[in-house]
Enzyme design. Structure first.
Site, PDB file in Angstrom:
ATOM      1  N   CYS A 160     -52.885  67.620   4.365  1.00  0.00           N
ATOM      2  CA  CYS A 160     -52.989  66.161   4.500  1.00  0.00           C
ATOM      3  C   CYS A 160     -51.582  65.618   4.779  1.00  0.00           C
ATOM      4  O   CYS A 160     -50.641  65.924   4.045  1.00  0.00           O
ATOM      5  CB  CYS A 160     -53.550  65.569   3.213  1.00  0.00           C
ATOM      6  SG  CYS A 160     -53.469  63.766   3.160  1.00  0.00           S
ATOM      7  N   CYS A 184     -64.222  66.742  12.649  1.00  0.00           N
ATOM      8  CA  CYS A 184     -63.473  66.245  13.791  1.00  0.00           C
ATOM      9  C   CYS A 184     -62.289  65.457  13.240  1.00  0.00           C
ATOM     10  O   CYS A 184     -62.460  64.350  12.737  1.00  0.00           O
ATOM     11  CB  CYS A 184     -64.406  65.364  14.626  1.00  0.00           C
ATOM     12  SG  CYS A 184     -63.703  64.837  16.168  1.00  0.00           S
ATOM     13  N   CYS A 244     -59.091  62.777   2.419  1.00  0.00           N
ATOM     14  CA  CYS A 244     -58.427  63.658   1.458  1.00  0.00           C
ATOM     15  C   CYS A 244     -58.887  63.305   0.047  1.00  0.00           C
ATOM     16  O   CYS A 244     -58.887  62.137  -0.339  1.00  0.00           O
ATOM     17  CB  CYS A 244     -56.918  63.469   1.595  1.00  0.00           C
ATOM     18  SG  CYS A 244     -55.979  64.266   0.284  1.00  0.00           S
ATOM     19  N   CYS A 257     -50.387  63.297   1.561  1.00  0.00           N
ATOM     20  CA  CYS A 257     -49.943  63.793   0.252  1.00  0.00           C
ATOM     21  C   CYS A 257     -49.652  65.291   0.229  1.00  0.00           C
ATOM     22  O   CYS A 257     -49.195  65.816  -0.779  1.00  0.00           O
ATOM     23  CB  CYS A 257     -50.985  63.463  -0.820  1.00  0.00           C
ATOM     24  SG  CYS A 257     -52.489  64.452  -0.681  1.00  0.00           S
TER      25      CYS A 257
HETATM   26 ZN    ZN Z   1     -53.941  63.413   0.886  1.00  0.00          ZN
END
Ligand code: ZN
Length: 164
Positions: free
Chosen positions: A82, A153, A130, A85
């Site tokens: 991600c 996607c 996320c 983070c």
């Molecule tokens: Zn994240």
């Protein structure tokens, strides 16, 4: 004719209000909340952490232009994290070329993403984000390859690739 119309309206009104009641719980926030308290950052904190382009994707559920991300053609072994983070979301061996112009995966790392339904294009789509910081990643569809049949996607701007 008038009588027919009014009778039809008479039937339609209760049906419409019934449908409204069903669909009301499906109305969702325009962004997803972080599951971890330390990732509940303010808008300005996110803006200092992210490029304006990544902010637009992750925090405002934007979509990058198709074929614009270099990660679309990334073929090395590694992990896609991600960009908000750093949580690992996808492994390179689950990546495939969907031809859509966005990095695509047929599976995510277990527990790394959460989904919700959005209506941005009127028809319901399953958004995923996320699971730690709530950052928007993309949409998941049921037309992917086996064994899952899923197609995640993903926006390349929402990911950070770390080669093995
Ligand atoms: Zn994240």
């Amino acid at each position: 004719m008038n009588q027919f119309l009014s009778r039809r309206t008479f039937i339609l009104i209760p049906i419409m209000s019934f449908l409204k009641t069903i669909f009301k719980p499906m109305q969702v926030l325009a962004f997803s909340l972080a599951s971890k308290e330390e990732w509940n950052l303010s808008k300005s904190e996110w803006k200092t952490r992210l490029s304006p382009e990544s902010y637009y994707i992750l925090r405002e559920e934007g979509t990058e232009r198709a074929f614009s991300s270099p990660l679309n053609n990334e073929k090395r072994k590694g992990v896609f994290h991600c960009a908000g983070c750093g949580l690992p979301l996808f492994l390179s061996d689950k990546k495939f070329d969907s031809g859509t112009g966005w990095p695509s995966f047929w599976d995510s790392i277990q527990g790394s993403v959460e989904t919700k339904v959005d209506f941005k294009l009127i028809v319901p789509r399953t958004e995923y984000h996320c699971s730690r910081c709530g950052g928007h990643q993309g949409h998941v569809f049921n037309d992917g390859p086996l064994p899952t049949g899923k197609r995640y996607c993903n926006n390349g701007l929402a990911l950070k690739f770390v080669p093995d």
